[in-house]
Design a protein around this motif. Structure first.
Motif, PDB file in Angstrom:
ATOM      1  N   ASN A 100       0.826  -1.203   0.000  1.00 26.74           N
ATOM      2  CA  ASN A 100       0.000   0.000   0.000  1.00 26.74           C
ATOM      3  C   ASN A 100       0.864   1.258   0.000  1.00 26.74           C
ATOM      4  N   LEU A 101       1.911   1.257   0.794  1.00 29.28           N
ATOM      5  CA  LEU A 101       2.799   2.411   0.839  1.00 29.28           C
ATOM      6  C   LEU A 101       3.696   2.468  -0.393  1.00 29.28           C
ATOM      7  N   GLU A 102       4.135   1.294  -0.849  1.00 22.95           N
ATOM      8  CA  GLU A 102       5.024   1.242  -2.006  1.00 22.95           C
ATOM      9  C   GLU A 102       4.327   1.769  -3.264  1.00 22.95           C
ATOM     10  N   VAL A 103       3.071   1.388  -3.454  1.00 25.34           N
ATOM     11  CA  VAL A 103       2.307   1.864  -4.608  1.00 25.34           C
ATOM     12  C   VAL A 103       2.238   3.389  -4.602  1.00 25.34           C
ATOM     13  N   THR A 104       2.051   3.966  -3.427  1.00 22.12           N
ATOM     14  CA  THR A 104       2.007   5.424  -3.313  1.00 22.12           C
ATOM     15  C   THR A 104       3.336   6.039  -3.728  1.00 22.12           C
ATOM     16  N   GLY A 105       4.429   5.444  -3.269  1.00 18.51           N
ATOM     17  CA  GLY A 105       5.749   5.956  -3.631  1.00 18.51           C
ATOM     18  C   GLY A 105       5.990   5.920  -5.130  1.00 18.51           C
ATOM     19  N   VAL A 106       5.601   4.812  -5.770  1.00 15.64           N
ATOM     20  CA  VAL A 106       5.757   4.707  -7.226  1.00 15.64           C
ATOM     21  C   VAL A 106       4.903   5.761  -7.922  1.00 15.64           C
ATOM     22  N   GLY A 107       3.682   5.951  -7.428  1.00 12.89           N
ATOM     23  CA  GLY A 107       2.797   6.945  -8.012  1.00 12.89           C
ATOM     24  C   GLY A 107       3.332   8.360  -7.879  1.00 12.89           C
ATOM     25  N   LEU A 108       4.174   8.576  -6.880  1.00 15.61           N
ATOM     26  CA  LEU A 108       4.749   9.898  -6.655  1.00 15.61           C
ATOM     27  C   LEU A 108       6.113  10.060  -7.325  1.00 15.61           C
ATOM     28  N   GLY A 109       6.490   9.060  -8.126  1.00 16.38           N
ATOM     29  CA  GLY A 109       7.679   9.230  -8.953  1.00 16.38           C
ATOM     30  C   GLY A 109       8.898   8.434  -8.574  1.00 16.38           C
ATOM     31  N   LEU A 110       8.821   7.618  -7.525  1.00 10.40           N
ATOM     32  CA  LEU A 110       9.969   6.807  -7.134  1.00 10.40           C
ATOM     33  C   LEU A 110      10.056   5.541  -7.976  1.00 10.40           C
ATOM     34  N   SER A 111      11.256   4.998  -8.073  1.00 11.26           N
ATOM     35  CA  SER A 111      11.405   3.673  -8.669  1.00 11.26           C
ATOM     36  C   SER A 111      10.846   2.648  -7.698  1.00 11.26           C
ATOM     37  N   ARG A 112      10.614   1.442  -8.182  1.00 13.92           N
ATOM     38  CA  ARG A 112      10.067   0.392  -7.312  1.00 13.92           C
ATOM     39  C   ARG A 112      10.999   0.139  -6.122  1.00 13.92           C
ATOM     40  N   ARG A 113      12.288   0.098  -6.370  1.00 16.10           N
ATOM     41  CA  ARG A 113      13.256  -0.144  -5.294  1.00 16.10           C
ATOM     42  C   ARG A 113      13.238   0.994  -4.273  1.00 16.10           C
ATOM     43  N   GLU A 114      13.236   2.224  -4.775  1.00 14.87           N
ATOM     44  CA  GLU A 114      13.198   3.384  -3.881  1.00 14.87           C
ATOM     45  C   GLU A 114      11.908   3.418  -3.076  1.00 14.87           C
ATOM     46  N   ALA A 115      10.795   3.115  -3.737  1.00 20.70           N
ATOM     47  CA  ALA A 115       9.502   3.143  -3.058  1.00 20.70           C
ATOM     48  C   ALA A 115       9.430   2.097  -1.956  1.00 20.70           C
ATOM     49  N   CYS A 116       9.986   0.916  -2.225  1.00 14.99           N
ATOM     50  CA  CYS A 116       9.992  -0.148  -1.216  1.00 14.99           C
ATOM     51  C   CYS A 116      10.813   0.273   0.000  1.00 14.99           C
ATOM     52  N   ALA A 117      11.984   0.860  -0.254  1.00 17.92           N
ATOM     53  CA  ALA A 117      12.840   1.302   0.851  1.00 17.92           C
ATOM     54  C   ALA A 117      12.159   2.397   1.668  1.00 17.92           C
ATOM     55  N   LYS A 118      11.519   3.352   0.970  1.00 20.73           N
ATOM     56  CA  LYS A 118      10.813   4.430   1.665  1.00 20.73           C
ATOM     57  C   LYS A 118       9.642   3.885   2.478  1.00 20.73           C
ATOM     58  N   ALA A 119       8.926   2.918   1.907  1.00 22.81           N
ATOM     59  CA  ALA A 119       7.776   2.334   2.598  1.00 22.81           C
ATOM     60  C   ALA A 119       8.219   1.606   3.862  1.00 22.81           C
ATOM     61  N   GLU A 120       9.288   0.836   3.761  1.00 24.25           N
ATOM     62  CA  GLU A 120       9.804   0.122   4.937  1.00 24.25           C
ATOM     63  C   GLU A 120      10.240   1.113   6.022  1.00 24.25           C
ATOM     64  N   ALA A 121      10.915   2.181   5.599  1.00 19.99           N
ATOM     65  CA  ALA A 121      11.371   3.185   6.559  1.00 19.99           C
ATOM     66  C   ALA A 121      10.195   3.890   7.224  1.00 19.99           C
ATOM     67  N   MET A 122       9.137   4.155   6.459  1.00 16.06           N
ATOM     68  CA  MET A 122       7.982   4.843   7.017  1.00 16.06           C
ATOM     69  C   MET A 122       7.251   3.969   8.033  1.00 16.06           C
ATOM     70  N   LEU A 123       7.061   2.703   7.705  1.00 18.97           N
ATOM     71  CA  LEU A 123       6.406   1.798   8.652  1.00 18.97           C
ATOM     72  C   LEU A 123       7.209   1.696   9.944  1.00 18.97           C
ATOM     73  N   ASP A 124       8.530   1.675   9.813  1.00 16.85           N
ATOM     74  CA  ASP A 124       9.392   1.613  10.995  1.00 16.85           C
ATOM     75  C   ASP A 124       9.284   2.907  11.798  1.00 16.85           C
ATOM     76  N   TRP A 125       9.240   4.036  11.098  1.00 18.97           N
ATOM     77  CA  TRP A 125       9.174   5.336  11.772  1.00 18.97           C
ATOM     78  C   TRP A 125       7.886   5.473  12.575  1.00 18.97           C
ATOM     79  N   ILE A 126       6.790   4.980  12.017  1.00 16.45           N
ATOM     80  CA  ILE A 126       5.504   5.052  12.712  1.00 16.45           C
ATOM     81  C   ILE A 126       5.426   4.032  13.847  1.00 16.45           C
ATOM     82  N   GLY A 127       6.183   2.948  13.701  1.00 14.67           N
ATOM     83  CA  GLY A 127       6.158   1.907  14.727  1.00 14.67           C
ATOM     84  C   GLY A 127       5.270   0.735  14.387  1.00 14.67           C
ATOM     85  N   ILE A 128       5.007   0.536  13.087  1.00 11.80           N
ATOM     86  CA  ILE A 128       4.127  -0.556  12.670  1.00 11.80           C
ATOM     87  C   ILE A 128       4.814  -1.460  11.638  1.00 11.80           C
TER      88      ILE A 128
END
Length: 248
Positions: A100-128
């Motif tokens: 769900n987060l990765e799809v958003t990242g791709v839609g906002l212009g990130l590569s799939r790899r970048e979006a996955c890394a950003k999504a993982e970091a965001m889930l960790d930052w929120i604590g989930i």
């Protein structure tokens, strides 16, 4: 009106001749939590829809940091840095939380790899981070809310509009939400609009509060001013007090 803010100026919207919003003026400054409260049907979600490009106003304007948002699609507005959540969550129910987060990242212009890394970091930052592989459609209601916030925070927007994020939460969960919103403001330097029926939460965390009733802003001010306002008490809070709700 400040040059650095997400602003609505004299916004009016009608549906089939029924006025949903009437000459609404509202500023969401950066690095502050602004509250928007009012009874059901007051026009709160309609205002959020206007601010995020899902609804064009019949009259008035929306600007972000002085830039007119007229004619920009909801997708374009999101890419400019205005993000939102929805009352119903609106997650991709058959995808995992991470996707769900990765799809958003791709839609906002990130590569799939970048979006996955950003999504993982965001889930960790929120604590989930533990929810990453869970299917979104099977999440408890409150976890769905937190994932929706994480998705909205992808690419660190300038402004975040939260539509009833505490709905269904226990007191402890609402406290956790307050802590998260404070981190969003402090660490991401984000301006937040909080639309909530949990009046105690709004009074606790907001710097400035607008009260919407029948499509009109009837009062705005600090939490102390809103709490002391006879106009608010009679037009909105009084009905909750009579029903056994929050008494101001």
């Amino acid at each position: 009106m400040t040059s650095t803010a997400l602003s609505a100026r004299n916004v009016s919207v009608s549906f089939d001749g029924l006025k949903a919003l009437a000459n609404v003026v509202l500023d969401i400054p950066p690095q502050r939590v602004t509250g928007l409260i009012g009874p059901n049907g007051a026009g709160k979600t309609t205002l959020v829809n206007v601010l995020t490009g899902f609804q064009a106003p019949d009259e008035g304007s929306v600007t972000m940091d002085g830039k007119d948002m007229a004619g920009i699609t909801s997708f374009g507005i999101r890419r400019l840095g205005i993000a939102r959540t929805f009352q119903s969550g609106r997650l991709f129910s058959e995808l995992s939380v991470l996707d769900n987060l990765e799809v958003t990242g791709v839609g906002l212009g990130l590569s799939r790899r970048e979006a996955c890394a950003k999504a993982e970091a965001m889930l960790d930052w929120i604590g989930i981070a533990s929810l990453a592989d869970r299917i979104a459609g099977g999440l408890p209601y409150t976890d769905e809310r937190r994932v929706a916030i994480g998705r909205a925070l992808m690419m660190e927007p300038k402004y975040l509009l939260l539509d009833e994020p505490a709905a269904g939460m226990s007191a402890e969960e609402a406290d956790d939400l307050i802590a998260l919103i404070r981190r969003i403001v402090a660490e991401m330097k984000c301006g937040v609009l909080l639309i909530e029926h949990n009046i105690g939460l709004v009074l606790n965390i907001c710097d400035h509060i607008h009260v919407l009733d029948s499509g009109e802003i009837i009062e705005d001010g600090s939490p102390a001013q809103i709490k002391a306002s006879e106009k608010v008490r009679h037009a909105y809070m009084g009905t909750q007090a009579e029903a056994g709700g929050v008494v101001l």
